[in-house]
Design a protein around this motif. Structure first.
Motif, PDB file in Angstrom:
ATOM      1  N   LEU A  65       0.971  -1.390   0.509  1.00 26.96           N
ATOM      2  CA  LEU A  65      -0.368   0.340  -0.024  1.00 26.96           C
ATOM      3  C   LEU A  65       0.897   1.133  -0.077  1.00 26.96           C
ATOM      4  O   LEU A  65       1.565   1.663   0.750  1.00 26.96           O
ATOM      5  CB  LEU A  65      -1.032  -0.010   0.906  1.00 26.96           C
ATOM      6  N   HIS A  66       1.129   1.595  -1.211  1.00 25.96           N
ATOM      7  CA  HIS A  66       2.170   3.262  -1.646  1.00 25.96           C
ATOM      8  C   HIS A  66       1.556   4.317  -0.642  1.00 25.96           C
ATOM      9  O   HIS A  66       0.617   4.354  -0.725  1.00 25.96           O
ATOM     10  CB  HIS A  66       1.773   3.080  -2.493  1.00 25.96           C
ATOM     11  N   GLY A  67       2.721   4.574  -0.079  1.00 28.04           N
ATOM     12  CA  GLY A  67       2.071   5.488   1.639  1.00 28.04           C
ATOM     13  C   GLY A  67       2.852   7.012   0.785  1.00 28.04           C
ATOM     14  O   GLY A  67       1.064   7.189   1.730  1.00 28.04           O
ATOM     15  N   ARG A  68       2.134   7.413   0.055  1.00 28.69           N
ATOM     16  CA  ARG A  68       1.756   8.459  -0.961  1.00 28.69           C
ATOM     17  C   ARG A  68       0.499   8.362  -1.579  1.00 28.69           C
ATOM     18  O   ARG A  68      -0.272   9.369  -1.514  1.00 28.69           O
ATOM     19  CB  ARG A  68       3.061   8.963  -1.861  1.00 28.69           C
ATOM     20  N   VAL A 117       2.601  10.632 -13.213  1.00 23.63           N
ATOM     21  CA  VAL A 117       3.194  10.674 -12.281  1.00 23.63           C
ATOM     22  C   VAL A 117       3.062  12.311 -11.595  1.00 23.63           C
ATOM     23  O   VAL A 117       3.428  12.710 -12.107  1.00 23.63           O
ATOM     24  CB  VAL A 117       3.810  10.267 -11.493  1.00 23.63           C
ATOM     25  N   ARG A 118       2.990  12.077 -10.430  1.00 24.61           N
ATOM     26  CA  ARG A 118       3.875  13.709  -9.898  1.00 24.61           C
ATOM     27  C   ARG A 118       5.290  13.307  -9.106  1.00 24.61           C
ATOM     28  O   ARG A 118       5.045  12.627  -8.151  1.00 24.61           O
ATOM     29  CB  ARG A 118       2.899  14.140  -8.620  1.00 24.61           C
ATOM     30  N   CYS A 119       6.364  13.898  -9.503  1.00 26.76           N
ATOM     31  CA  CYS A 119       7.457  12.425  -9.494  1.00 26.76           C
ATOM     32  C   CYS A 119       8.411  13.989  -8.422  1.00 26.76           C
ATOM     33  O   CYS A 119       8.773  15.089  -9.134  1.00 26.76           O
ATOM     34  CB  CYS A 119       7.550  12.199 -10.427  1.00 26.76           C
ATOM     35  N   GLU A 152       8.848   3.862   2.184  1.00 28.16           N
ATOM     36  CA  GLU A 152       7.711   3.491   1.308  1.00 28.16           C
ATOM     37  C   GLU A 152       6.343   2.956   1.477  1.00 28.16           C
ATOM     38  O   GLU A 152       6.015   4.324   0.101  1.00 28.16           O
ATOM     39  CB  GLU A 152       8.070   3.336   0.266  1.00 28.16           C
ATOM     40  N   SER A 153       5.854   2.530   2.207  1.00 27.21           N
ATOM     41  CA  SER A 153       5.063   1.325   2.480  1.00 27.21           C
ATOM     42  C   SER A 153       3.974   2.353   3.395  1.00 27.21           C
ATOM     43  O   SER A 153       5.309   2.153   4.788  1.00 27.21           O
ATOM     44  CB  SER A 153       4.933   0.205   1.879  1.00 27.21           C
ATOM     45  N   ALA A 154       2.928   1.740   3.156  1.00 21.31           N
ATOM     46  CA  ALA A 154       1.057   1.858   4.379  1.00 21.31           C
ATOM     47  C   ALA A 154       1.654   0.423   5.764  1.00 21.31           C
ATOM     48  O   ALA A 154       1.265   0.207   6.132  1.00 21.31           O
ATOM     49  CB  ALA A 154       0.720   2.452   4.432  1.00 21.31           C
TER      50      ALA A 154
END
Length: 189
Positions: A65-68, A117-119, A152-154
């Motif tokens: 689960l991607h944190g951002r 993406v917003r990178c 990086e992961s929730a």
């Protein structure tokens, strides 16, 4: 051989696993026309990334689960200057983000996808709109391995292919058929 040369060779020699993957492969080869900068976040029109779908002995997939982003997806991310190849970048990212040592990575991609993406550039400037040209690989998890959530992961979780979580990132489902076909080929070797 440089990371750029490896990426160009892998993508020009790869037999795509689906029409969308072939279209993404062609777009990524076009992107590589910009030269080695296309492997880095500094290339604002887009850059190559590497990710990995991790599968265990029960044919479950490990998703983060991607944190951002708040979406479930395979592990992966940006190529780094020390990565010798796309496969090495994918394995490094998979190991860092899953916390699992001893992953066996298949060096042949299973998919390519291009997504907006917003990178944030590596130089600390604010995030901007860009494109990830994501080259996706398959890794087999060693028996008994335990995953560990990274910065990086929730969350991390194992899922049967017919019981995937929600919200799911676009492109996860399209990896499943080529991943399991490749897994079957690898096991027959």
């Amino acid at each position: 051989m440089s990371l750029y040369d490896d990426a160009h060779g892998v993508l020009t020699g790869w037999r795509a696993t689906s029409p969308p993957a072939d279209a993404a492969r062609a777009r990524t080869i076009d992107l590589l026309g910009a030269g080695p900068v296309a492997m880095t976040r500094a290339h604002r029109p887009g850059h190559v990334t590497a990710s990995t779908l991790i599968v265990d002995e029960r044919r479950r997939v490990l998703l983060c689960l991607h944190g951002r982003l708040g979406l479930w997806m395979q592990v992966g991310g940006h190529c780094e200057p020390g990565d010798a190849s796309l496969a090495a970048a994918a394995l490094r990212e998979a190991t860092e983000e899953s916390g699992i040592a001893g992953l066996r990575l298949d060096p042949e991609p299973i998919d390519v996808e291009v997504h907006a993406v917003r990178c944030a550039p590596a130089d600390g400037r604010p995030a901007e709109a860009s494109w990830h040209h994501d080259v996706r690989f398959l890794a087999v998890c060693p028996p008994g391995a335990v995953e560990q959530v990274s910065d990086e992961s929730a969350e991390l979780g194992w899922f049967a292919p017919d019981e995937l979580p929600s919200p799911l990132a676009d492109g996860v489902v399209q990896q499943l058929a080529p991943a399991f076909a490749r897994l079957d080929d690898i096991r027959q070797m």
